[in-house]
Design an enzyme around this catalytic site. Structure first.
Site, PDB file in Angstrom:
ATOM      1  N   CYS A 114     -10.839  -1.563 -25.307  1.00  9.67           N
ATOM      2  CA  CYS A 114     -10.168  -2.643 -24.591  1.00  9.67           C
ATOM      3  C   CYS A 114      -9.760  -3.655 -25.652  1.00  9.67           C
ATOM      4  O   CYS A 114     -10.607  -4.386 -26.166  1.00  9.67           O
ATOM      5  CB  CYS A 114     -11.099  -3.282 -23.566  1.00  9.67           C
ATOM      6  SG  CYS A 114     -10.411  -4.781 -22.822  1.00  9.67           S
ATOM      7  N   CYS A 117     -10.055  -7.575 -24.247  1.00 12.19           N
ATOM      8  CA  CYS A 117     -11.374  -8.193 -24.003  1.00 12.19           C
ATOM      9  C   CYS A 117     -12.449  -7.143 -24.244  1.00 12.19           C
ATOM     10  O   CYS A 117     -12.658  -6.770 -25.399  1.00 12.19           O
ATOM     11  CB  CYS A 117     -11.453  -8.888 -22.644  1.00 12.19           C
ATOM     12  SG  CYS A 117     -11.005  -7.939 -21.182  1.00 12.19           S
ATOM     13  N   SER A 118     -13.107  -6.666 -23.201  1.00  9.16           N
ATOM     14  CA  SER A 118     -14.248  -5.767 -23.422  1.00  9.16           C
ATOM     15  C   SER A 118     -14.438  -4.830 -22.238  1.00  9.16           C
ATOM     16  O   SER A 118     -15.562  -4.441 -21.943  1.00  9.16           O
ATOM     17  CB  SER A 118     -15.516  -6.593 -23.648  1.00  9.16           C
ATOM     18  OG  SER A 118     -15.692  -7.514 -22.582  1.00  9.16           O
ATOM     19  N   CYS A 119     -13.342  -4.459 -21.561  1.00  3.87           N
ATOM     20  CA  CYS A 119     -13.445  -3.623 -20.364  1.00  3.87           C
ATOM     21  C   CYS A 119     -14.084  -2.269 -20.697  1.00  3.87           C
ATOM     22  O   CYS A 119     -13.762  -1.657 -21.724  1.00  3.87           O
ATOM     23  CB  CYS A 119     -12.072  -3.421 -19.743  1.00  3.87           C
ATOM     24  SG  CYS A 119     -11.340  -4.986 -19.200  1.00  3.87           S
TER      25      CYS A 119
END
Lengths: 217, 236
Positions: A114, A117-119
């Protein structure tokens, strides 16, 4: 000329886990205000953290992969509708409401990221490791995945094999169905679960084999 | 916004810092921040606004702080914006805990509320919505990514703006983050996976056997057909 010896690694997030006292005070301030305002209950932090520390983690994904390796009908369902197939195993929830499983083959290696962000598919893999969330991995895996996998993950994807990078930019969560290691065809589903690593479902590793050293990625 | 968070393709950020084994949370404060985020969001800070708050960190702070400090920052800012908290009470309370780090937290026992949050995590919060509009694109269609630079939240990454790709999958409609993050409603649109040839994205030196995939809301894309000049399509 290499500059490795004169330039610090920056930022080195993993160098010193000693907490910053200001951050600790900010967290307590927010926590105390949310308690006072009736938004947070005293039990919530432990209950929520327990869910991901003790229950929801990459073993869920490993169960689904092992089932797919041993049950061709389940594999078809997992690739066609991962949410429904995982629900058969009691797996689902936040950050896995819509999922796509991408299958590694002799021709294709898949890897997820991702960049924004940090999906990450929490119900099957748990919460992401730090390196997945920090800038270096996110910046590099989309641009030259083969070099990054070779250089930092000890994973050599041959030049002739296509690498598909899946940048989880919307609310669809991707994860990888790795190939079953040769020579493990006779193992039970329970034995196979032990071979299926978190990294093999991110695409930064491969499943272990029964003779892999302990702790292999 | 064209922020530091939009980091795909940036060079010079060093090694990935792989740790074969690491705890889920390096410090207890990270555990608290993670868990608090769900009741905080339930109080009125939606996920898209939460993500946008992180994007508004100063780039130096974004790049140099531990991950969960991002979550702390966006909760502090976001809950002031929703009106739940004031900056003054956050500042004063933080000072109290700096002066007396062992001061006790208020007690507010409510096991049912804690279970409700756990139930919410187990069931999820789908962003998928049913809409009347039919998808504008089908698998195999050639598309061009619009050259959009909104000042606010967007999920259109810089490394793909202006690039040509092919629709790989059609996913149905989802809440549109670009409006939802700003209190402008869900305005759901169809979402597509678009695949991009690596040379199209990264230039002639790119590894030719890599393919970039990225999920795009419909309004990020314009159709390309055989006769369309790319520049003209971008200007549509």
């Amino acid at each position: 000329m290499s500059t490795d010896h004169v330039l610090p690694v920056r930022p080195d997030y993993n160098a010193d886990p000693t907490p910053d006292p200001v951050v600790v005070a900010r967290v307590k301030a927010l926590e105390s205000l949310l308690l006072e305002k009736g938004v947070l209950a005293s039990e919530t932090v432990d209950r929520v953290a327990d869910l991901y520390e003790k229950e929801v983690g990459p073993r869920n994904g490993a169960r689904a992969v092992a089932r797919a390796w041993t049950d061709p009908d389940f594999k078809q369902r997992l690739l066609a509708d991962p949410v429904a197939a995982c629900a058969e195993l009691g797996i689902g929830g936040m950050q896995g409401e819509d999922m796509v499983v991408v299958e590694n083959t002799d021709e294709v290696h898949n890897v997820i990221v991702c960049t924004l962000c940090s999906c990450y598919p929490w119900p099957v893999l748990g919460l992401p490791p730090n390196w997945y969330k920090y800038p270096a991995y996110r910046s590099r895996i989309v641009k030259d995945p083969r070099a990054l996998l070779r250089g930092e993950f000890e994973l050599d994807v041959p030049d002739e094999k296509t690498i598909k990078v899946w940048d989880s930019s919307a609310e669809v969560r991707y994860w990888v169905l790795p190939q079953q290691p040769p020579g493990t065809e006779g193992l039970s589903e329970e034995e196979l679960v032990e071979l299926i690593t978190r990294d093999s479902m991110i695409g930064t590793g491969l499943p272990r084999t029964p003779d892999s050293p302990a702790g292999a990625r | 916004m064209d922020g530091v968070h939009d980091i795909g393709g940036t060079d010079g950020l060093g090694p990935v810092g792989y740790r074969p084994e690491e705890p889920l949370f390096d410090n207890p404060w990270e555990r608290t921040v993670f868990a608090m985020s769900f009741p905080a969001m339930a109080s009125g800070l939606n996920l898209d606004a939460f993500r946008h708050g992180i994007e508004k960190m100063h780039p130096v702070d974004y790049l140099s702080s531990p991950y969960y400090e991002h979550w702390l920052f966006t909760m502090e800012k976001g809950l002031v914006e929703t009106g739940l908290l004031t900056e003054e009470e956050l500042r004063a309370r933080t000072q109290q805990f700096l002066d007396d780090p062992s001061a006790p937290l208020p007690q507010r026992s409510d096991p049912a509320a804690a279970e409700a949050i756990v139930g919410f995590l187990r069931s999820g919060a789908p962003a998928r919505r049913e809409i009347d509009a039919k998808p504008a694109f089908a698998p195999g269609d050639r598309v061009l990514v619009r050259n959009l630079h909104p000042k606010g939240h967007t999920r259109l990454a810089g490394y793909l703006r202006g690039k040509r790709g092919v629709i790989d999958a059609v996913h149905g409609a989802f809440v549109f983050p670009d409006t939802h993050a700003h209190g402008l409603g869900e305005q759901p649109q169809h979402v597509y996976t678009v695949r991009f040839d690596s040379v199209e994205v990264w230039g002639p030196g790119a590894d030719p056997r890599t393919v970039n995939h990225f999920d795009m809301w419909e309004s990020y894309l314009v159709a390309l057909d055989g006769d369309t000049d790319d520049r003209a399509a971008l200007d549509r």
